[in-house]
Motif scaffolding. Sequence first.
Motif, PDB file in Angstrom:
ATOM      1  N   GLY A 171       0.797  -1.224   0.000  1.00 29.71           N
ATOM      2  CA  GLY A 171       0.000   0.000   0.000  1.00 29.71           C
ATOM      3  C   GLY A 171       0.821   1.260   0.000  1.00 29.71           C
ATOM      4  N   PRO A 172       0.174   2.396  -0.059  1.00 32.96           N
ATOM      5  CA  PRO A 172       0.882   3.682  -0.056  1.00 32.96           C
ATOM      6  C   PRO A 172       1.532   3.968   1.286  1.00 32.96           C
ATOM      7  CG  PRO A 172      -1.491   4.020   0.081  1.00 32.96           C
ATOM      8  CD  PRO A 172      -1.292   2.568  -0.156  1.00 32.96           C
ATOM      9  N   GLU A 173       2.615   4.738   1.244  1.00 39.39           N
ATOM     10  CA  GLU A 173       3.336   5.122   2.459  1.00 39.39           C
ATOM     11  C   GLU A 173       3.022   6.562   2.838  1.00 39.39           C
ATOM     12  OE1 GLU A 173       7.424   4.395   1.657  1.00 39.39           O
ATOM     13  OE2 GLU A 173       7.141   2.288   1.150  1.00 39.39           O
ATOM     14  N   PHE A 174       1.881   7.055   2.386  1.00 40.86           N
ATOM     15  CA  PHE A 174       1.452   8.421   2.677  1.00 40.86           C
ATOM     16  C   PHE A 174      -0.068   8.415   2.816  1.00 40.86           C
ATOM     17  CE2 PHE A 174       2.213   7.618  -1.790  1.00 40.86           C
ATOM     18  CZ  PHE A 174       1.022   7.960  -2.401  1.00 40.86           C
ATOM     19  N   GLY A 175      -0.609   9.487   3.349  1.00 37.02           N
ATOM     20  CA  GLY A 175      -2.041   9.546   3.606  1.00 37.02           C
ATOM     21  C   GLY A 175      -2.858   9.611   2.338  1.00 37.02           C
ATOM     22  N   LEU A 227      -9.619   6.501   0.080  1.00 36.22           N
ATOM     23  CA  LEU A 227      -9.897   5.314  -0.723  1.00 36.22           C
ATOM     24  C   LEU A 227     -11.293   5.400  -1.352  1.00 36.22           C
ATOM     25  CD1 LEU A 227      -8.839   2.393  -1.468  1.00 36.22           C
ATOM     26  CD2 LEU A 227     -10.217   1.594   0.457  1.00 36.22           C
ATOM     27  N   LEU A 228     -11.360   5.117  -2.651  1.00 32.90           N
ATOM     28  CA  LEU A 228     -12.624   4.992  -3.358  1.00 32.90           C
ATOM     29  C   LEU A 228     -12.889   3.509  -3.608  1.00 32.90           C
ATOM     30  CD1 LEU A 228     -12.161   7.769  -6.083  1.00 32.90           C
ATOM     31  CD2 LEU A 228     -13.364   7.968  -3.900  1.00 32.90           C
ATOM     32  N   PRO A 232     -20.675  -7.880  -4.638  1.00 31.85           N
ATOM     33  CA  PRO A 232     -20.189  -6.950  -3.608  1.00 31.85           C
ATOM     34  C   PRO A 232     -19.515  -7.685  -2.461  1.00 31.85           C
ATOM     35  CG  PRO A 232     -22.579  -7.159  -3.515  1.00 31.85           C
ATOM     36  CD  PRO A 232     -22.137  -7.871  -4.754  1.00 31.85           C
ATOM     37  N   SER A 233     -18.524  -7.058  -1.880  1.00 28.05           N
ATOM     38  CA  SER A 233     -17.782  -7.611  -0.761  1.00 28.05           C
ATOM     39  C   SER A 233     -17.303  -6.465   0.110  1.00 28.05           C
ATOM     40  CB  SER A 233     -16.581  -8.430  -1.273  1.00 28.05           C
ATOM     41  OG  SER A 233     -15.700  -8.758  -0.223  1.00 28.05           O
ATOM     42  N   ASP A 234     -17.159  -6.725   1.411  1.00 27.47           N
ATOM     43  CA  ASP A 234     -16.675  -5.684   2.317  1.00 27.47           C
ATOM     44  C   ASP A 234     -15.177  -5.805   2.556  1.00 27.47           C
ATOM     45  OD1 ASP A 234     -16.555  -7.959   3.846  1.00 27.47           O
ATOM     46  OD2 ASP A 234     -17.684  -7.158   5.543  1.00 27.47           O
ATOM     47  N   TRP A 235     -14.477  -6.647   1.769  1.00 28.80           N
ATOM     48  CA  TRP A 235     -13.045  -6.823   1.992  1.00 28.80           C
ATOM     49  C   TRP A 235     -12.289  -5.520   1.802  1.00 28.80           C
ATOM     50  CZ3 TRP A 235      -8.745  -6.179  -1.164  1.00 28.80           C
ATOM     51  CH2 TRP A 235      -7.533  -6.664  -0.645  1.00 28.80           C
ATOM     52  N   VAL A 236     -12.659  -4.745   0.801  1.00 23.98           N
ATOM     53  CA  VAL A 236     -11.944  -3.493   0.525  1.00 23.98           C
ATOM     54  C   VAL A 236     -12.094  -2.518   1.676  1.00 23.98           C
ATOM     55  CG1 VAL A 236     -11.850  -1.467  -0.987  1.00 23.98           C
ATOM     56  CG2 VAL A 236     -12.075  -3.756  -1.976  1.00 23.98           C
ATOM     57  N   THR A 254     -11.042  -4.666   5.342  1.00 22.35           N
ATOM     58  CA  THR A 254      -9.693  -5.242   5.487  1.00 22.35           C
ATOM     59  C   THR A 254      -8.619  -4.371   4.849  1.00 22.35           C
ATOM     60  OG1 THR A 254     -10.634  -7.483   5.507  1.00 22.35           O
ATOM     61  CG2 THR A 254      -8.271  -7.272   5.068  1.00 22.35           C
ATOM     62  N   LEU A 255      -8.809  -4.036   3.567  1.00 24.45           N
ATOM     63  CA  LEU A 255      -7.778  -3.273   2.862  1.00 24.45           C
ATOM     64  C   LEU A 255      -7.627  -1.857   3.421  1.00 24.45           C
ATOM     65  CD1 LEU A 255      -5.763  -3.330   0.466  1.00 24.45           C
ATOM     66  CD2 LEU A 255      -7.573  -2.272  -0.906  1.00 24.45           C
ATOM     67  N   ALA A 256      -8.735  -1.179   3.649  1.00 24.37           N
ATOM     68  CA  ALA A 256      -8.675   0.209   4.127  1.00 24.37           C
ATOM     69  C   ALA A 256      -7.912   0.341   5.447  1.00 24.37           C
ATOM     70  CB  ALA A 256     -10.082   0.784   4.247  1.00 24.37           C
ATOM     71  N   PRO A 257      -8.198  -0.500   6.472  1.00 19.27           N
ATOM     72  CA  PRO A 257      -7.397  -0.407   7.701  1.00 19.27           C
ATOM     73  C   PRO A 257      -5.933  -0.772   7.487  1.00 19.27           C
ATOM     74  CG  PRO A 257      -9.468  -1.563   8.111  1.00 19.27           C
ATOM     75  CD  PRO A 257      -9.328  -1.422   6.627  1.00 19.27           C
ATOM     76  N   ALA A 258      -5.666  -1.755   6.626  1.00 25.45           N
ATOM     77  CA  ALA A 258      -4.274  -2.158   6.386  1.00 25.45           C
ATOM     78  C   ALA A 258      -3.486  -1.034   5.725  1.00 25.45           C
ATOM     79  CB  ALA A 258      -4.240  -3.415   5.517  1.00 25.45           C
ATOM     80  N   TRP A 259      -4.131  -0.285   4.873  1.00 32.32           N
ATOM     81  CA  TRP A 259      -3.471   0.830   4.200  1.00 32.32           C
ATOM     82  C   TRP A 259      -3.549   2.132   5.008  1.00 32.32           C
ATOM     83  CZ3 TRP A 259      -4.683   0.728  -1.790  1.00 32.32           C
ATOM     84  CH2 TRP A 259      -4.040  -0.380  -2.353  1.00 32.32           C
ATOM     85  N   ARG A 260      -4.242   2.098   6.129  1.00 26.93           N
ATOM     86  CA  ARG A 260      -4.384   3.264   7.013  1.00 26.93           C
ATOM     87  C   ARG A 260      -4.890   4.496   6.251  1.00 26.93           C
ATOM     88  NH1 ARG A 260       1.160   2.825  10.722  1.00 26.93           N
ATOM     89  NH2 ARG A 260       0.754   0.715  11.503  1.00 26.93           N
ATOM     90  N   VAL A 261      -5.920   4.265   5.452  1.00 22.93           N
ATOM     91  CA  VAL A 261      -6.477   5.370   4.676  1.00 22.93           C
ATOM     92  C   VAL A 261      -7.170   6.355   5.605  1.00 22.93           C
ATOM     93  CG1 VAL A 261      -6.755   3.910   2.655  1.00 22.93           C
ATOM     94  CG2 VAL A 261      -8.659   4.182   4.236  1.00 22.93           C
TER      95      VAL A 261
END
Length: 318
Positions: free
Chosen positions: A172-176, A179-180, A187-191, A194-201
């Motif tokens: 993931g990105p190393e800056f703030g 996420l869209l 449909p799935s809530d994985w993005v 799971t992904l959003a917290p991991a990337w600290r968006v």
Amino acid sequence: MPTAIAVTSPDLVLPPHDRQTPPAVVQPLDTLESSLLGMHALIEQHGYVISLYPASVSDAVTQRLRTVRSVLESDRIALLGIDLPPLGVALLAQQLRQLSVCDFSPGVLASAARLLAHYIYAGALLGSVAKLDQVPVSLKSHAKSWVPGAQFAVLANPRPQLVRVGQEELAGPEFGTRLLAAAGQAPSDWVTATLAPAWRVQGVETVPLPEESARWWGTGKLVEFAAGLYDVSVLYQLVSSVRREQCHWCGLELIGDRCGFCAAPLPPPSSQPSSSQPQPSSQPSPSRSLSAPPSSSELPAAAVRAASSVRALPPGAT
């Protein structure tokens, strides 16, 4: 009036962040005549038009855009093919819309598209990669895609990556970023979960899935996502940190090594005329070249730190 930002379909027009973000327009239109009339009106009203289109779009769309520019005989239309998935193109168009109200010249704004694209993390959650040809897929992944219930997380930009959900993680990105997410038939809530917290968006927004996405990713069973910089102050400082040049062909300002309007490359340093005149005070210092893209953690991190202490809009914003 700010430089007009155009996209090829209405589903690539994201909602504005605030009242200051101008809307995007759609080009080309259904017929050549309407496209000509619409583009002429945009030039008359805005002076310059930056038209973004996915590099994967049909030849008919790009041919009509080129025909419009040729018939109008205008050097004020920039046609930029962007090698990003559809949602990534929509995010880039939104960033350029934000910057269009700042004090950047049309040439700088057009050539900034390449810079900003380096910092967009665009991908998708797929149920199958059997028909995916935009990102390298191994034979092993192809075989696993036939397993019932298998899910794959794919990153197309800035560096291609394909992982099996639950076994590996996407870089993931190393800056703030914000996420869209756009869901298709499955449909799935994985993005978002799971992904959003991991990337600290720093925020998640759900948007409609672009029509082109199913063809781009090879399946309608997907959740497309794109993360990128969203604060206009940060975007402004990022673009301002790059050294500005003058196009030797059309005379417009540019950043990087190619003009966004006439596509002329920047001459090698040895062939550029020397100038003893100092840079205008509005130019940031130190400046840098875009011939080689900056590292993914360098410029944005500095811009984020600077913007965190000053929340006002940059000079030229209204």
